[in-house]
Motif scaffolding. Structure first.
Motif, PDB file in Angstrom:
ATOM      1  N   UNK A  13      -1.673   8.058   7.271  1.00 58.40           N
ATOM      2  CA  UNK A  13      -2.331   9.206   6.646  1.00 58.40           C
ATOM      3  C   UNK A  13      -1.419   9.984   5.689  1.00 58.40           C
ATOM      4  N   UNK A  14      -0.141  10.193   6.006  1.00 59.98           N
ATOM      5  CA  UNK A  14       0.715  10.952   5.079  1.00 59.98           C
ATOM      6  C   UNK A  14       0.933  10.261   3.733  1.00 59.98           C
ATOM      7  N   UNK A  15       0.572   8.987   3.662  1.00 59.16           N
ATOM      8  CA  UNK A  15       0.823   8.221   2.438  1.00 59.16           C
ATOM      9  C   UNK A  15      -0.452   7.915   1.641  1.00 59.16           C
ATOM     10  N   UNK A  16      -1.526   8.611   1.981  1.00 59.64           N
ATOM     11  CA  UNK A  16      -2.763   8.443   1.218  1.00 59.64           C
ATOM     12  C   UNK A  16      -3.532   7.181   1.535  1.00 59.64           C
ATOM     13  N   UNK A  41       0.838  -1.200   0.000  1.00 63.71           N
ATOM     14  CA  UNK A  41       0.000   0.000   0.000  1.00 63.71           C
ATOM     15  C   UNK A  41       0.875   1.253   0.000  1.00 63.71           C
ATOM     16  N   UNK A  42       1.964   1.215   0.755  1.00 67.84           N
ATOM     17  CA  UNK A  42       2.884   2.359   0.787  1.00 67.84           C
ATOM     18  C   UNK A  42       3.518   2.575  -0.591  1.00 67.84           C
ATOM     19  N   UNK A  43       3.867   1.509  -1.249  1.00 67.19           N
ATOM     20  CA  UNK A  43       4.459   1.615  -2.577  1.00 67.19           C
ATOM     21  C   UNK A  43       3.481   2.239  -3.561  1.00 67.19           C
ATOM     22  N   UNK A  44       2.198   1.898  -3.399  1.00 65.38           N
ATOM     23  CA  UNK A  44       1.159   2.441  -4.283  1.00 65.38           C
ATOM     24  C   UNK A  44       0.749   3.858  -3.879  1.00 65.38           C
ATOM     25  N   UNK A  90     -10.573   9.154   8.172  1.00 59.43           N
ATOM     26  CA  UNK A  90      -9.635   8.128   8.639  1.00 59.43           C
ATOM     27  C   UNK A  90      -9.516   8.177  10.151  1.00 59.43           C
ATOM     28  N   UNK A  91      -9.153   7.045  10.738  1.00 58.39           N
ATOM     29  CA  UNK A  91      -9.011   6.952  12.184  1.00 58.39           C
ATOM     30  C   UNK A  91     -10.322   6.901  12.940  1.00 58.39           C
ATOM     31  N   UNK A  92     -11.413   6.612  12.231  1.00 58.96           N
ATOM     32  CA  UNK A  92     -12.747   6.662  12.842  1.00 58.96           C
ATOM     33  C   UNK A  92     -13.318   5.263  13.068  1.00 58.96           C
TER      34      UNK A  92
END
Length: 249
Positions: A174-177, A129-132, A237-239
């Motif tokens: 969150x910083x990575x979409x 997911x981070x790569x994408x 997010x985070x909910x």
């Protein structure tokens, strides 16, 4: 990315919420790969039925409590589909007993399945997911994790843990979409309610303002919403979305 272009993995896909989610997401055209542990025949029948209707669905036997089993599952999905877009941690079990009489095995089985399994799958998927620079993670918690229920110290702890896991991971990703959210349904009409007495189920139903239990399809609709980035914004997010029929948890 449209839902029909996504590859979605979901644990515990043969019963209740998992089955409803697999059907809803595959109906939207997504590639859906679900796990099962004991219900092989049910999984095969489900794949056959949905595939005959043109859906892209696959089931794989995975023990979510075992890291190597989960890693093998993720490798197989990536080898076949090339990517993972949505991760749904849904596998869950109950082994209710008052704490005084709860065995170490009953505690470990529930926590390992409901919480540690989510850790194993998410950890295995996050590098991709981070790569994408995109992705959705959806954790199926419960109102038991919010308010606690008698005889469910193991289950309540695991489901509360999922909410904390959701909040912490949302901040990391969150910083990575990548968004991370949880759903906390009330009592859902699934096989997990088997074993509860008729009087307890009646009392439980009376406590819900809507005077009925949550249907698996209703939880699946929230899953579908969170999985679809054309509906649910990245900023969500985070909910923990509580689906309790108005009980007010």
């Amino acid at each position: 990315m449209k839902l029909q272009e996504k590859t979605i993995v979901i644990t515990g896909g043969t019963g209740g919420i998992g089955k409803a989610a697999v059907e809803a997401l595959s109906e939207r055209g997504a590639n859906v790969v679900f796990t099962y542990l004991r219900h092989q025949e049910k999984a095969e029948q489900m794949v056959k039925r949905l595939s005959e209707n043109g859906k892209r669905v696959r089931g794989m036997r995975v023990d979510c409590r075992v890291s190597s089993s989960v890693k093998g599952f993720v490798r197989a999905v990536l080898q076949e589909y090339g990517r993972i877009d949505v991760v749904i941690n849904n596998a869950g079990i109950r082994k209710d007993r008052s704490l005084l009489y709860m065995s170490e095995g009953e505690w470990a089985d529930v926590v390992d399945t409901n919480l540690t399994g989510a850790f194993y799958l998410t950890r295995a998927c996050v590098p991709y997911l981070l790569k994408q620079q995109s992705g959705r993670i959806i954790n199926i918690s419960s109102i038991s994790g919010l308010s606690g229920l008698t005889g469910q110290a193991n289950y309540s702890a695991s489901k509360a843990g999922l909410m904390g896991f959701t909040k912490a991971l949302a901040k990391e990703l969150a910083p990575y979409g990548i968004s991370v959210n949880a759903i906390a349904p009330g009592a859902v009409e699934t096989d997990m309610l088997k074993g509860l007495s008729a009087s307890y189920l009646e009392e439980l139903t009376r406590s819900v303002p809507m005077k009925r239990m949550c249907r698996p399809e209703e939880t699946a609709k929230v899953i579908e919403f969170l999985a679809d980035d054309e509906q649910a914004p990245d900023y969500l997010t985070g909910q923990t979305i509580v689906l309790d029929g108005g009980m007010g948890h």
